[in-house]
Design a protein around this motif. Structure first.
Motif, mmCIF file in Angstrom:
data_model
loop_
_atom_site.group_PDB
_atom_site.id
_atom_site.type_symbol
_atom_site.label_atom_id
_atom_site.label_comp_id
_atom_site.label_asym_id
_atom_site.label_seq_id
_atom_site.Cartn_x
_atom_site.Cartn_y
_atom_site.Cartn_z
ATOM 1 N N SER A 1 -8.569 13.697 36.048
ATOM 2 C CA SER A 1 -9.466 14.573 35.300
ATOM 3 C C SER A 1 -9.072 16.038 35.472
ATOM 4 C CB SER A 1 -10.905 14.360 35.744
ATOM 5 O OG SER A 1 -11.039 14.711 37.093
ATOM 6 N N SER A 2 -8.512 16.404 36.648
ATOM 7 C CA SER A 2 -8.125 17.805 36.814
ATOM 8 C C SER A 2 -6.933 18.120 35.914
ATOM 9 C CB SER A 2 -7.783 18.095 38.276
ATOM 10 O OG SER A 2 -6.603 17.425 38.637
ATOM 11 N N ALA A 3 -6.029 17.162 35.774
ATOM 12 C CA ALA A 3 -4.890 17.390 34.879
ATOM 13 C C ALA A 3 -5.363 17.554 33.448
ATOM 14 C CB ALA A 3 -3.898 16.233 34.998
ATOM 15 N N VAL A 4 -6.374 16.746 33.068
ATOM 16 C CA VAL A 4 -6.912 16.869 31.717
ATOM 17 C C VAL A 4 -7.483 18.262 31.513
ATOM 18 C CG1 VAL A 4 -8.746 16.079 30.200
ATOM 19 C CG2 VAL A 4 -7.371 14.422 31.421
ATOM 20 N N GLU A 5 -8.184 18.741 32.542
ATOM 21 C CA GLU A 5 -8.788 20.069 32.430
ATOM 22 C C GLU A 5 -7.716 21.136 32.226
ATOM 23 O OE1 GLU A 5 -11.434 22.454 35.443
ATOM 24 O OE2 GLU A 5 -12.129 20.398 35.186
ATOM 25 N N HIS A 6 -6.647 21.047 33.032
ATOM 26 C CA HIS A 6 -5.572 22.032 32.899
ATOM 27 C C HIS A 6 -4.894 21.924 31.547
ATOM 28 C CE1 HIS A 6 -5.347 21.717 37.533
ATOM 29 N NE2 HIS A 6 -6.325 22.481 37.142
ATOM 30 N N LEU A 7 -4.682 20.666 31.116
ATOM 31 C CA LEU A 7 -4.087 20.461 29.795
ATOM 32 C C LEU A 7 -4.960 21.081 28.722
ATOM 33 C CD1 LEU A 7 -2.585 16.892 29.442
ATOM 34 C CD2 LEU A 7 -1.518 19.067 28.925
ATOM 35 N N ASN A 8 -6.296 20.913 28.874
ATOM 36 C CA ASN A 8 -7.221 21.482 27.903
ATOM 37 C C ASN A 8 -7.033 22.977 27.770
ATOM 38 O OD1 ASN A 8 -8.527 19.291 27.049
ATOM 39 N ND2 ASN A 8 -10.315 19.505 28.356
ATOM 40 N N ILE B 1 -4.210 36.910 24.920
ATOM 41 C CA ILE B 1 -5.208 36.124 25.657
ATOM 42 C C ILE B 1 -4.865 34.646 25.541
ATOM 43 C CG2 ILE B 1 -7.645 35.565 25.899
ATOM 44 C CD1 ILE B 1 -8.359 38.221 24.931
ATOM 45 N N GLY B 2 -4.367 34.248 24.357
ATOM 46 C CA GLY B 2 -3.907 32.870 24.198
ATOM 47 C C GLY B 2 -2.792 32.554 25.190
ATOM 48 N N ILE B 3 -1.859 33.502 25.344
ATOM 49 C CA ILE B 3 -0.774 33.312 26.312
ATOM 50 C C ILE B 3 -1.355 33.159 27.712
ATOM 51 C CG2 ILE B 3 1.243 34.406 27.362
ATOM 52 C CD1 ILE B 3 1.710 35.832 24.736
ATOM 53 N N THR B 4 -2.369 33.990 28.017
ATOM 54 C CA THR B 4 -3.003 33.916 29.328
ATOM 55 C C THR B 4 -3.524 32.515 29.602
ATOM 56 O OG1 THR B 4 -3.731 36.178 28.969
ATOM 57 C CG2 THR B 4 -4.727 35.004 30.790
ATOM 58 N N LEU B 5 -4.290 31.982 28.640
ATOM 59 C CA LEU B 5 -4.856 30.643 28.831
ATOM 60 C C LEU B 5 -3.745 29.612 28.994
ATOM 61 C CD1 LEU B 5 -7.843 30.471 26.362
ATOM 62 C CD2 LEU B 5 -7.865 30.734 28.812
ATOM 63 N N PHE B 6 -2.719 29.740 28.146
ATOM 64 C CA PHE B 6 -1.621 28.785 28.199
ATOM 65 C C PHE B 6 -0.969 28.806 29.575
ATOM 66 C CE2 PHE B 6 2.769 27.517 27.630
ATOM 67 C CZ PHE B 6 2.611 26.343 26.929
ATOM 68 N N LEU B 7 -0.700 30.011 30.078
ATOM 69 C CA LEU B 7 -0.021 30.111 31.373
ATOM 70 C C LEU B 7 -0.910 29.590 32.500
ATOM 71 C CD1 LEU B 7 1.925 33.484 31.275
ATOM 72 C CD2 LEU B 7 2.794 31.169 31.112
ATOM 73 N N ILE B 8 -2.229 29.835 32.409
ATOM 74 C CA ILE B 8 -3.123 29.317 33.446
ATOM 75 C C ILE B 8 -3.046 27.798 33.471
ATOM 76 C CG2 ILE B 8 -5.533 29.029 34.127
ATOM 77 C CD1 ILE B 8 -6.095 31.791 33.166
ATOM 78 N N GLY B 9 -3.205 27.183 32.280
ATOM 79 C CA GLY B 9 -3.178 25.727 32.220
ATOM 80 C C GLY B 9 -1.835 25.173 32.675
ATOM 81 N N PHE B 10 -0.768 25.793 32.192
ATOM 82 C CA PHE B 10 0.585 25.337 32.494
ATOM 83 C C PHE B 10 0.869 25.458 33.985
ATOM 84 C CE2 PHE B 10 5.249 26.180 32.422
ATOM 85 C CZ PHE B 10 5.627 24.959 31.906
ATOM 86 N N GLY B 11 0.539 26.609 34.543
ATOM 87 C CA GLY B 11 0.799 26.842 35.955
ATOM 88 C C GLY B 11 0.036 25.884 36.844
ATOM 89 N N GLU B 12 -1.241 25.678 36.529
ATOM 90 C CA GLU B 12 -2.044 24.784 37.371
ATOM 91 C C GLU B 12 -1.572 23.348 37.238
ATOM 92 O OE1 GLU B 12 -6.203 25.492 36.615
ATOM 93 O OE2 GLU B 12 -6.199 26.931 38.262
ATOM 94 N N LEU B 13 -1.134 22.992 36.037
ATOM 95 C CA LEU B 13 -0.663 21.633 35.814
ATOM 96 C C LEU B 13 0.573 21.350 36.662
ATOM 97 C CD1 LEU B 13 -1.582 19.376 33.907
ATOM 98 C CD2 LEU B 13 0.225 20.056 32.365
#
Lengths: 358, 319
Positions: A314-321, B117-129
């Motif tokens: 679920s955390s991966a889904v959140e990050h993907l979101n 801001i879109g880039i910001t969100l993308f990088l946050i998601g990408f980095g955390e993933l």
């Protein structure tokens, strides 16, 4: 063909000024209202109300408020979340100090608090413009959220620091609090949103709206033709913050049920700004389209992996979101910088001449 | 009277009573001010050359630091991880220019702002993933940054300066000097400044817009990496670091969006003043944590008198 206006004659100014000079627009609106008032409530279940319908309406309202300021009057604001917070906290104080007050009245009154605060933070707009103003509204964002945390009177000195919505009855029906049914809350929100939207349409297409648009397009020129910039800009801040405050009160009282100061932090401001921009700046309908997109996206994205039988944590889904939403924002901006409302205009043009393209 | 006393007299009395503590506060303020100035510098470079208000600068700091730490965790030696991170930042700059900026040339400012801001969100998601969301330790020792501390005893008191902070300040000064030399002496640097002055004229003498944009975003990435290392050594590396991006925004207001020197002076001023305010006024009188908004209120006050910031270009408007 579907949008042919031939044969719809206007014989006086009155009918030319009408809200819907084209008959098809009125039919379309009637159809949407029918969906919203009759079909959705009959078919939706508790989850749909809570996860889709109510948030879409509330976010649309907040975006509408922001759009009046940014899309119509041209003043970029990043403090929307905090102004929603002012509305919510004001409503909470009103309801707890005067428990017998009607909730709708309390919500309507709480808008005035956020309007006053918004106007105060709009004062710098008389001197500064563009991105400098946007950063200046961030001052409101950070200062107000800090105030929500530190000023214990606002949340009645509760130990958790959060505000909790009590059960509130209106005409014998519980409309807010833990005991309220989703469908009644939906109807209350829908009615408020419909009334405010109607008023907003009429403000923005009348004299005041034209003044705002002239300021947006070039404020020096507007001043030279005799528009009082100070009055008009502050009025824009007032009206915008009023609507945003009402949206904030609805946000807590009829949807979330409880709120902490962090809820109104900067991500909320950005979400509302996304809705306004993806929907289309300077358009009323765009707010609703944008809100549908932004609210429905995470819900959809959560169900997609299940459809394909993939099991992602679920955390991966959140990050993907987060990542997908960021990518989609960029994609939408590239495809149509004027927002979803612009798509509707294009479709309308096409429908007028369909099936003969020339 | 009591209140006036605690606002106007007592803080200064405290400062004089404990000068060593005041020095400590000033030093802490200087260190964070230098880092604010670095982030603001990244903003200014991009704004000057492309009129893009790059909201993603703060997240680039986190992303650069995360990449460095992540590479090291996967077995890359620390000193090799730095150039590799720079390669990643270059790829990022190139990708942003290619995918996001090029299709959006000539759009209104607010659209480009939203795109960042879109880039910001993308990088946050990408980095955390990829690297996970938990707080990581910056690889300070592995990069051969000393971690000890100096102690001074001025006025019979006690002041503690951490060596990594001194390295951070020194590194920042070196970076700024190198950057100023690059901007003022090299051909590429002159092209960047030309683009900042007048897009059309720069294009007409054969300066390539896309090359310069990639270069500018890459420089911003290098600045982000340095800031990320310095800040990460103090507070660990995680996406909580992005709040420092919000700290850099009032620096920009104060210094002016186009001014390199404004970013540096504004950063130092805000870093020092917010620490002073927090320690001597915020904590005793307002319940603390005033650092979130003090810089904004300060910048707002300055803007009321100088709408283009202290060092910004004078705004001339014509109808």
């Amino acid at each position: 063909m579907f949008y042919r206006t031939a044969g719809q004659f206007k014989t006086d100014y009155q009918s030319d000024f009408a809200l819907f000079p084209v008959r098809q627009d009125a039919w379309l609106l009637a159809f949407i209202l029918l969906l919203a008032f009759v079909v959705f409530p009959m078919t939706a279940d508790e989850f749909t109300f809570r996860a889709l319908l109510i948030p879409v309406l509330i976010y649309s309202l907040a975006a509408l408020g922001l759009n009046i300021l940014t899309g119509f009057a041209g003043q970029l604001s990043l403090g929307t979340g905090a102004f929603m917070g002012v509305g919510a906290y004001a409503c909470y104080k009103l309801v707890t100090i005067f428990p017998e007050i009607n909730l709708i009245v309390a919500i309507a009154l709480s808008g005035f608090f956020s309007a006053t605060v918004g106007m105060a933070f709009g004062l710098p707009s008389l001197r500064i413009k563009g991105f400098y103003l946007a950063i200046a509204t961030l001052a409101a964002q950070f200062f107000l959220v800090w105030l929500f945390q530190k000023w214990a009177w606002l949340y009645n000195y509760s130990t958790s620091g959060a505000i909790q919505v009590p059960n509130i009855d209106m005409f014998g029906i519980t409309i807010a609090g833990p005991n309220a049914k989703a469908i009644t809350q939906y109807y209350v929100v829908l009615c408020v949103v419909a009334v405010v939207t109607y008023l907003a349409i009429n403000i923005t297409r009348g004299r005041i709206g034209r003044i705002w648009k002239s300021i947006r397009d070039m404020d020096i020129a507007a001043e030279l033709v005799g528009i009082n910039l100070m009055k008009a800009k502050l009025l824009a801040f007032f009206v915008s913050s009023y609507i945003v405050g009402v949206a904030g009160a609805l946000f807590v009282f009829l949807w979330r049920g409880a709120a902490e100061a962090n809820l109104f932090d900067i991500p909320l401001s950005f979400r509302v700004l996304f809705i306004a921009i993806i929907g289309g700046l300077g358009s009323i309908m765009g707010n609703f389209l944008g809100a549908i997109l932004i609210v429905a996206l995470p819900v959809l994205l959560n169900t997609v992996p299940h459809l394909f039988g993939l099991s992602i944590s679920s955390s991966a889904v959140e990050h993907l979101n987060v990542m997908i939403i960021g990518a989609l924002i960029i994609t939408f901006l590239i495809l149509e910088p004027h927002g979803l409302a612009r798509y509707w205009q294009v479709i309308r043009e096409k429908l007028i001449i369909w099936p003969f393209p020339h | 009277m009591e209140l006036l006393n605690s606002i106007l007299v007592k803080p200064f009395a405290d400062m004089i009573a404990a000068p060593d503590f005041l020095l400590q506060v000033l030093w802490e303020g200087t260190v964070s001010g230098v880092l604010y100035a670095l982030i603001a510098l990244g903003f200014v470079l991009i704004f000057k050359s492309s009129r893009i208000f790059n909201f993603a600068q703060g997240i680039m700091v986190v992303f650069a630091a995360l990449t460095l730490v992540g590479l090291h965790q996967n077995g890359v030696p620390a000193l090799l991880a730095v150039p590799l991170t720079l390669v990643v930042m270059y790829v990022l700059a190139y990708g942003i220019e290619r995918v996001v900026l090029r299709p959006l040339v000539n759009q209104p400012d607010i659209i480009l702002f939203m795109a960042t801001i879109g880039i910001t969100l993308f990088l946050i998601g990408f980095g955390e993933l990829i690297f996970g969301g938990e707080n990581k330790r910056m690889i300070t020792e592995e990069l051969m940054i000393p971690t000890g501390s100096f102690e001074f005893e001025p006025f019979g008191g006690f002041v503690l300066m951490e060596q990594k902070d001194i390295v951070a300040v020194g590194g920042a000064i070196l970076l700024v000097v190198a950057l100023l030399i690059f901007l003022n002496k090299s051909k590429m640097g002159r092209a960047i400044r030309a683009l900042g002055d007048d897009h059309q004229a720069a294009l007409s003498v054969g300066i390539s817009l896309s090359t310069i944009w990639v270069l500018v975003w890459f420089i911003a990435g290098v600045i982000a990496l340095v800031t990320g290392i310095a800040w990460g050594a103090r507070a660990g590396v995680s996406f909580a670091l992005e709040v420092i991006a919000y700290k850099a925004l009032p620096v920009l207001m104060l210094g002016g969006l186009e001014s390199v020197s404004g970013a540096i002076i504004g950063g130092l001023a805000i870093g020092i003043l917010e620490k002073l305010f927090e320690i001597y006024w915020g904590q005793p009188l307002l319940g603390g944590n005033t650092e979130t908004w003090f810089a904004y209120v300060l910048a707002l006050t300055v803007l009321l008198f100088r709408p283009q910031g202290l060092f910004g270009e004078k705004i001339i408007e014509r109808v």
